[in-house]
Design an enzyme around this catalytic site. Structure first.
Site, short mmCIF file in Angstrom:
data_model
loop_
_atom_site.label_atom_id
_atom_site.label_comp_id
_atom_site.label_asym_id
_atom_site.label_seq_id
_atom_site.Cartn_x
_atom_site.Cartn_y
_atom_site.Cartn_z
N ASP A 4 0.88 -1.28 0.05
CA ASP A 4 -0.12 0.16 0.11
C ASP A 4 0.81 1.27 -0.13
OD1 ASP A 4 -2.30 1.48 -0.12
OD2 ASP A 4 -2.75 1.32 2.09
N GLY A 5 0.43 2.16 -0.61
CA GLY A 5 1.16 3.72 -0.35
C GLY A 5 0.21 4.43 0.05
N GLU A 44 2.08 3.74 -4.45
CA GLU A 44 1.73 2.40 -4.54
C GLU A 44 2.47 1.50 -5.36
OE1 GLU A 44 -1.22 1.33 -3.17
OE2 GLU A 44 -2.39 3.06 -2.91
N ASP A 67 -4.46 -2.15 -3.31
CA ASP A 67 -5.55 -1.62 -3.55
C ASP A 67 -5.68 -0.45 -4.43
OD1 ASP A 67 -4.20 0.43 -2.11
OD2 ASP A 67 -5.37 0.60 -0.19
N HIS A 117 -9.25 -0.26 3.02
CA HIS A 117 -9.94 0.19 4.09
C HIS A 117 -11.24 -0.91 4.39
CE1 HIS A 117 -7.31 3.51 4.45
NE2 HIS A 117 -7.53 3.83 3.16
N ASP A 127 -1.26 -0.20 4.96
CA ASP A 127 -1.59 1.09 5.07
C ASP A 127 -1.19 1.63 6.51
OD1 ASP A 127 -3.60 3.47 4.37
OD2 ASP A 127 -4.47 3.04 6.34
#
Length: 149
Positions: A4-5, A44, A67, A117, A127
């Protein structure tokens, strides 16, 4: 691999988080890094690139969970290969895409999109890692971002 970024502002301070799990082995590692000014899409993609750099054996079957529709669709819909044929003309993040493609060709990579999320444990962990990384003191310079401007 789960990645994740995150960015606070876009552009702004950013970070990435990575969780590497090796199925069939007792292996789980977490990594993160923060940058003083970057974009969410760069973080990302950088998370994936940096995760791939940590995998030393070649020809591994690697499933990447992200994501980021930007990254997952670019690979799964094969857009990135068209961008490459056109030498990434007019495309952002070409520095990271070129590194990604080099690793892509040394492994058997599949990409899977996960909703961010949504309570997915590894995505939530990534995250958190990314957000903590962007809040650190003395953030690194994202040279690829700086060179875009």
């Amino acid at each position: 691999m789960f990645t994740d970024g995150a960015c606070s502002g876009n552009p702004g301070p950013g970070g990435y988080g990575i969780v590497l799990i090796w199925n069939g082995k007792h292996y789980r590692r977490e990594f993160s890094k923060g940058f003083e000014k970057t974009t969410n899409n760069r973080m990302e993609l950088m998370a994936i690139v940096e995760g791939l750099k940590k995998i030393k054996p070649k020809n591994m079957a690697i499933k990447i969970f992200s994501d980021s529709n930007y990254v997952v669709e670019a690979v799964n819909k094969k857009w990135v290969f068209g961008w490459e044929k056109k030498q990434f003309k007019g495309k952002k993040n070409s520095d990271l895409w070129k590194v990604f493609l080099a690793y892509y060709r040394h492994h058997k990579i599949t990409m899977e999109w996960v909703k961010g999320h949504s309570g997915h444990p590894e995505n939530e962990c990534c995250d958190k890692l990314a957000r903590l990384a962007l809040m650190q003191d003395k953030l690194k310079c994202d040279e690829g971002f700086v060179n875009l401007w």
